[in-house]
Scaffold this motif. Sequence first.
Motif, PDB file in Angstrom:
ATOM      1  N   TYR A 143       0.821  -1.217   0.000  1.00  0.00           N
ATOM      2  CA  TYR A 143       0.000   0.000   0.000  1.00  0.00           C
ATOM      3  C   TYR A 143       0.855   1.268   0.000  1.00  0.00           C
ATOM      4  CZ  TYR A 143      -3.946  -3.033   0.997  1.00  0.00           C
ATOM      5  OH  TYR A 143      -4.918  -4.004   0.921  1.00  0.00           O
ATOM      6  N   ARG A 144       2.149   1.116  -0.046  1.00  0.00           N
ATOM      7  CA  ARG A 144       3.048   2.280   0.013  1.00  0.00           C
ATOM      8  C   ARG A 144       3.020   3.060  -1.296  1.00  0.00           C
ATOM      9  NH1 ARG A 144       9.298   2.724   0.101  1.00  0.00           N
ATOM     10  NH2 ARG A 144       9.672   4.464   1.521  1.00  0.00           N
ATOM     11  N   LYS A 145       2.965   4.357  -1.176  1.00  0.00           N
ATOM     12  CA  LYS A 145       2.915   5.225  -2.346  1.00  0.00           C
ATOM     13  C   LYS A 145       4.108   4.955  -3.261  1.00  0.00           C
ATOM     14  CE  LYS A 145       2.586  10.124  -3.622  1.00  0.00           C
ATOM     15  NZ  LYS A 145       2.531  11.521  -3.110  1.00  0.00           N
ATOM     16  N   GLY A 146       3.818   4.751  -4.548  1.00  0.00           N
ATOM     17  CA  GLY A 146       4.869   4.535  -5.540  1.00  0.00           C
ATOM     18  C   GLY A 146       5.194   3.086  -5.810  1.00  0.00           C
ATOM     19  N   ASN A 147       4.718   2.143  -4.972  1.00  0.00           N
ATOM     20  CA  ASN A 147       5.034   0.732  -5.195  1.00  0.00           C
ATOM     21  C   ASN A 147       4.179   0.129  -6.302  1.00  0.00           C
ATOM     22  OD1 ASN A 147       7.178   0.380  -3.524  1.00  0.00           O
ATOM     23  ND2 ASN A 147       6.090  -0.729  -1.927  1.00  0.00           N
ATOM     24  N   ASP A 169      -7.522   6.267  -1.441  1.00  0.00           N
ATOM     25  CA  ASP A 169      -7.631   6.359   0.011  1.00  0.00           C
ATOM     26  C   ASP A 169      -6.869   5.246   0.725  1.00  0.00           C
ATOM     27  OD1 ASP A 169      -9.236   8.580  -0.239  1.00  0.00           O
ATOM     28  OD2 ASP A 169     -11.106   7.451  -0.151  1.00  0.00           O
ATOM     29  N   ALA A 170      -6.530   4.174  -0.016  1.00  0.00           N
ATOM     30  CA  ALA A 170      -5.804   3.055   0.590  1.00  0.00           C
ATOM     31  C   ALA A 170      -4.299   3.244   0.540  1.00  0.00           C
ATOM     32  CB  ALA A 170      -6.184   1.745  -0.096  1.00  0.00           C
ATOM     33  N   VAL A 171      -3.828   4.141  -0.320  1.00  0.00           N
ATOM     34  CA  VAL A 171      -2.392   4.381  -0.448  1.00  0.00           C
ATOM     35  C   VAL A 171      -1.885   5.133   0.784  1.00  0.00           C
ATOM     36  CG1 VAL A 171      -0.597   5.486  -1.830  1.00  0.00           C
ATOM     37  CG2 VAL A 171      -2.558   4.428  -2.955  1.00  0.00           C
ATOM     38  N   ASN A 172      -0.732   4.685   1.306  1.00  0.00           N
ATOM     39  CA  ASN A 172      -0.183   5.331   2.501  1.00  0.00           C
ATOM     40  C   ASN A 172       1.347   5.341   2.432  1.00  0.00           C
ATOM     41  OD1 ASN A 172       0.747   2.725   3.544  1.00  0.00           O
ATOM     42  ND2 ASN A 172      -1.376   2.338   4.132  1.00  0.00           N
ATOM     43  N   ASP A 173       1.978   5.666   3.542  1.00  0.00           N
ATOM     44  CA  ASP A 173       3.448   5.738   3.580  1.00  0.00           C
ATOM     45  C   ASP A 173       4.096   4.392   3.877  1.00  0.00           C
ATOM     46  OD1 ASP A 173       3.476   8.472   3.025  1.00  0.00           O
ATOM     47  OD2 ASP A 173       3.227   8.994   5.128  1.00  0.00           O
ATOM     48  N   GLY A 174       3.289   3.336   3.956  1.00  0.00           N
ATOM     49  CA  GLY A 174       3.831   2.010   4.183  1.00  0.00           C
ATOM     50  C   GLY A 174       4.205   1.763   5.634  1.00  0.00           C
ATOM     51  N   VAL A 175       4.973   0.727   5.863  1.00  0.00           N
ATOM     52  CA  VAL A 175       5.405   0.354   7.208  1.00  0.00           C
ATOM     53  C   VAL A 175       6.338   1.432   7.754  1.00  0.00           C
ATOM     54  CG1 VAL A 175       6.662  -1.348   8.583  1.00  0.00           C
ATOM     55  CG2 VAL A 175       5.183  -2.097   6.682  1.00  0.00           C
TER      56      VAL A 175
END
Length: 437
Positions: free
Chosen positions: A98-102, A111-117
């Motif tokens: 869900y990390r942005k750019g992956n 809305d599901a995209v985030n900064d990841g772990v």
Amino acid sequence: MKNNLLKLILILLLPAISFAQNTSLFIPVNFQKAYEKETRSYDGKPGKNYWQNRADYNIRAEIFPAERKIIGEEKVIYYNNSPDTLKRIVVKLLMDIYRKGNMRDFQISSDAVNDGVELRKIVYNNKEIKLDNKKGSPYREGTNLIIQLPEPLLPKEKAELEFQWSCLIPDKSQIRMGAYDSTSMFVAYWFPQIAVYDDIDGWDLISYTGNTETYNDFGNYNVELTVPKNYVVWATGILQNPEEVFSKKILEKYKQALSSDEIVKIINEEDYSDLITVNKEKINYRFKAEYVPDFAFALSNHYLWDASSLIVDKQTGRRAFISAAYNPNSKDFYQVAEIARKSIESFSNHIPGYPYPYPAMTVFNGQGGMEFPMMCNDSSVPEIQSTIHLTSHEISHTYFPFFMGINERKYAWMDEGWATMLPFDFQTEQAEGYDPR
């Protein structure tokens, strides 16, 4: 029964074995090297020099349902059983899908995209590894974290790694796991996990993009999960402290189900009029799982819970605890505990005819159909034929890939093929008028 499973495997593998033995035909370079080093053999058996690395996990995490957030810390003992000196370790951060750019195999909600772990701390053999993005600092490639080791890990040696991290449980575009209402969640791919280092490819660097699935070392898990009062947690492994988490009434029914051949309604709708758990603001569930390739869990403060146990190995009398946790509105799930029980009985005694290898199985009423060791995440479906098919199919993955340790990332056709075929007879017998073939 074990012989039945081996015969079944050999019948299907004989053409491939014959192909490999004819060395005038093409053999991939990485397999040629494995044959030369005698870690593999042409008859399909492990070679005399075969090895597997492993990792044992001690994890503590707190789940904040309102925020859909996990904050955790873990200690990992990693065993380098290979003949190689490891100068780096690859760690899987699968929630980084869900990390942005992956990269992903399909589009997800913005809305599901985030900064990841969020990695807060990494320690290797008692030495903290700085996360400052400078030269030599750990870096990410897709869902992989590459750690350049300050000291090489020698053959036949072990290392201790520590992680502190946090991540979010998705409530949109849930890929095989997620939050299905404000308090009910199935959680997988949630902790830093050491990637496989094997004799074929070295480190497994395949990034998780949604369709690629499981390839993990076997290991032992000791996991403590902290949740708010009146939440129940179901997980891979066996609950170690039922007396510390359940109210007296629920505890009595839980203990009854552990040895009952009949379905026990451990939690029904009326039970929620009182406390399900002990009267503490936070509840700590402790689970233990031995020699498994992964760990998943689920939680809710309003799901129902049906369970029984079954003798899966008639020679030893070993029992497995089989249960279903589900939304009261899911009409088909009132039958799932019984369907799961009959599925495991069929697998243990008919096809593949090998005793169900784990001590438990929970079918959780989430979304889709997805398997993890001792856990399934299944949708509610309108027809009983579909319920029987979905339940038995996901449980059959216990054998392929988990028990067999198949590399699903490269050979998904293999585990899905077996898991489709193994329940054919059971599905035909149990679902009237249904022919899965």
